[in-house]
Design an enzyme around this catalytic site. Sequence first.
Site, PDB file in Angstrom:
ATOM      1  N   HIS A  50      27.119  55.767  50.599  1.00  0.00           N
ATOM      2  CA  HIS A  50      28.166  56.314  51.460  1.00  0.00           C
ATOM      3  C   HIS A  50      27.510  57.155  52.549  1.00  0.00           C
ATOM      4  O   HIS A  50      26.308  57.421  52.520  1.00  0.00           O
ATOM      5  CB  HIS A  50      29.121  57.193  50.636  1.00  0.00           C
ATOM      6  CG  HIS A  50      28.452  58.386  50.029  1.00  0.00           C
ATOM      7  ND1 HIS A  50      27.597  58.283  48.939  1.00  0.00           N
ATOM      8  CD2 HIS A  50      28.470  59.697  50.364  1.00  0.00           C
ATOM      9  CE1 HIS A  50      27.132  59.470  48.631  1.00  0.00           C
ATOM     10  NE2 HIS A  50      27.640  60.362  49.487  1.00  0.00           N
ATOM     11  N   ASP A  57      28.334  60.966  54.670  1.00  0.00           N
ATOM     12  CA  ASP A  57      29.058  62.182  54.300  1.00  0.00           C
ATOM     13  C   ASP A  57      30.165  62.587  55.265  1.00  0.00           C
ATOM     14  O   ASP A  57      30.992  63.425  54.914  1.00  0.00           O
ATOM     15  CB  ASP A  57      28.079  63.352  54.148  1.00  0.00           C
ATOM     16  CG  ASP A  57      27.296  63.266  52.843  1.00  0.00           C
ATOM     17  OD1 ASP A  57      27.715  62.509  51.942  1.00  0.00           O
ATOM     18  OD2 ASP A  57      26.257  63.941  52.719  1.00  0.00           O
ATOM     19  N   HIS A  64      23.499  56.904  52.057  1.00  0.00           N
ATOM     20  CA  HIS A  64      22.675  57.248  50.894  1.00  0.00           C
ATOM     21  C   HIS A  64      23.482  57.085  49.613  1.00  0.00           C
ATOM     22  O   HIS A  64      24.712  57.058  49.635  1.00  0.00           O
ATOM     23  CB  HIS A  64      22.153  58.684  51.004  1.00  0.00           C
ATOM     24  CG  HIS A  64      23.254  59.704  51.139  1.00  0.00           C
ATOM     25  ND1 HIS A  64      23.917  59.933  52.334  1.00  0.00           N
ATOM     26  CD2 HIS A  64      23.826  60.550  50.237  1.00  0.00           C
ATOM     27  CE1 HIS A  64      24.837  60.860  52.161  1.00  0.00           C
ATOM     28  NE2 HIS A  64      24.812  61.251  50.893  1.00  0.00           N
ATOM     29  N   ARG A  93      20.973  65.277  34.828  1.00  0.00           N
ATOM     30  CA  ARG A  93      20.424  65.602  36.153  1.00  0.00           C
ATOM     31  C   ARG A  93      21.283  66.681  36.796  1.00  0.00           C
ATOM     32  O   ARG A  93      22.487  66.510  36.968  1.00  0.00           O
ATOM     33  CB  ARG A  93      20.426  64.347  37.030  1.00  0.00           C
ATOM     34  CG  ARG A  93      20.137  64.556  38.512  1.00  0.00           C
ATOM     35  CD  ARG A  93      20.593  63.312  39.259  1.00  0.00           C
ATOM     36  NE  ARG A  93      20.267  63.280  40.657  1.00  0.00           N
ATOM     37  CZ  ARG A  93      21.049  63.749  41.631  1.00  0.00           C
ATOM     38  NH1 ARG A  93      22.199  64.348  41.326  1.00  0.00           N
ATOM     39  NH2 ARG A  93      20.690  63.632  42.891  1.00  0.00           N
TER      40      ARG A  93
END
Length: 645
Positions: free
Chosen positions: A477, A479, A549, A559
């Site tokens: 996508h 941002d 990204h 994570r």
Amino acid sequence: ACARQEPFPAAKRWETALLGAVLQRAGCLQSCLGRRLSPAPSAHRASRAVRRDFQRREPYNYLQVAFFKLKKLDQAVSAAHTFFVANPQHLQMREDIEKYRRMAGVKSDSFRDLEATPHWEAYEAGVQHYDADEYLQAVSRLEESLTEALLALEECRALCEGPWEDEEEEEEEMQPGLYEAIAAHYIQILKCRQQCVLEIATKPGRISATEDFIPSHLDLLQFAYNQVGNQTVAAECAASYLLFYPSDEPMLEKMKQYRKELGEDTAVKARQNIQQYVQRSLMEKKLIYYAVEHLGETFNDPDLWTPDELIPENLKEKYREDQEKQKQETVDVEEREKRGSLPFEGITVTMDSHQMNGTQRVVFDGVLTESECKDLLRLTKAAGEAGDGYRARRSPHTPHERFEGLTVLKAVQLAQNGDVDWRDAKLLLQASEKSRKIIESYFTPGKKLHFSFTHLVCRTAIDGQQEGRMDLSHPVHADNCLLDPEGQECWKEPPAYVYRDYSGILYLNDDFQGGGLFFTEMDTVTVTAEVHPKCGKLVAFSSGKENPHGVWAVSRGRRCAIALWYTHSREHAEQERVKAEELMEQRAAEQDWPDGSKHQGTDDSSRSSSEPSVPNRGTKSATRRQKPGLDRKEHPKVLRARDEF
């Protein structure tokens, strides 16, 4: 005085002829509407809100639920798919679509768009054939698309002859006279007709239109016809394209080539329907721009190809100013690549834009110490129990992970309740502010960056659900715009956060598998760079279409990182952060705990000497499309992730 400008008899003859024809047409329309929509045609006109809901295909959202409850699965799937095509950001419908795909008895052909427009269906098929070098099939579908698009354009133009609509008009306002009223309504109709090209060039569910929709057909066709050996029609398409851009040098060169191949004596003419389209559009633009200059009208020209000589001088000046501003911004971006020193010691740039095969990308190391990462990880344990909407829930992006989040305000509130250490909450504010200063100094020195949103997030792989997994932790996508890989566009429109300018991710750990950040081309397929998480590593990049990204799947472990978004727009600054800082200041005042002093009962041994102070509470809240036929690139297919969020 105006009446005396013409001889009286001539003026009356002109007026009688014009208004006589208008009256006859009005009578004809009234008669037709009376027969079709009796007794009161005006009662059948839908409100703006209803028309907007239908444009967004909202009825299909209800239909799919109704059909599902009636056990009409095929119709439910079609309704769901039709709604989802126009609303790809709708997470609930995305989940429903995935459930339908897993249901027994659901056929693949049930996923059909019931509102598919013929020209868009043909256009996308034509472009796919074109990209696959299947030029014979491309010619057929693109010709079909052009024909259907021109038909859709005529239908749209016919609908423009509706009643006068003025949302801002007040009852007390003085009503215009005969000629002013006629002119105002007529110009409204002309502007509506001009906007029809945006209507047909807008993909279902989008707000922004594909630029140069009609000319791009001719550009693609001239190249495709040339590839299949039909230079006669290729030259015709090139001549038609030149009606829009008569000084386009690459196309002029192609025309020279075609004339040489066909013979200088061969007559090459533009298509008649395209000639009529351009002539009519120019005539309407001329009238509209006259109204802009002399009657105070406004006009957003939908076309990039409008000749300069048609635009009034005062508007040309504004256009030139916009161009200069855009050029200066480009120069500023280039200058920012030559960076000075960073505002904190011990921080290094480990990858820049060049090394990451892109623009406006950078990776810093040493932003946090190991002990600071451990302190922030303590906060993530609280996120699982008292987060902001993700508690004990699967990720909104994949069913194979759990997603937990904590905002800065929630962290401070947890500290108030005694659930977390105050200094851990304060460290979250400090670490994000430190990142902001680093990113601001690197990308926009001298230009303030405001927080848009700050989120401490963890993605945890769900045990027993990783085998055979093919999806991503976060699909590819951008941002601040909606990525459309097939159209090679990124639509800067809601629900995207269009005001975001820069993004950052500050990593806290690396004891997990997968979860790396990767950048791609606009196609979402070609990976251009990867970043592997590590404590204290900060990756930053501009938020636009230049930086699509995604995040690889987290296949084992947990994570954690601080996700950061920034904006130059003060009015879009993060209000939760302002409240969190106020609460932190109140706490400091109550405990007599100014910055730099030690609070009783709190261990400071893990705090870095380079950590920044709590931020000041004063902080408050595109170019023409490249011609596909003239400069084409092939990209290896590495990854396919079509999700837009």
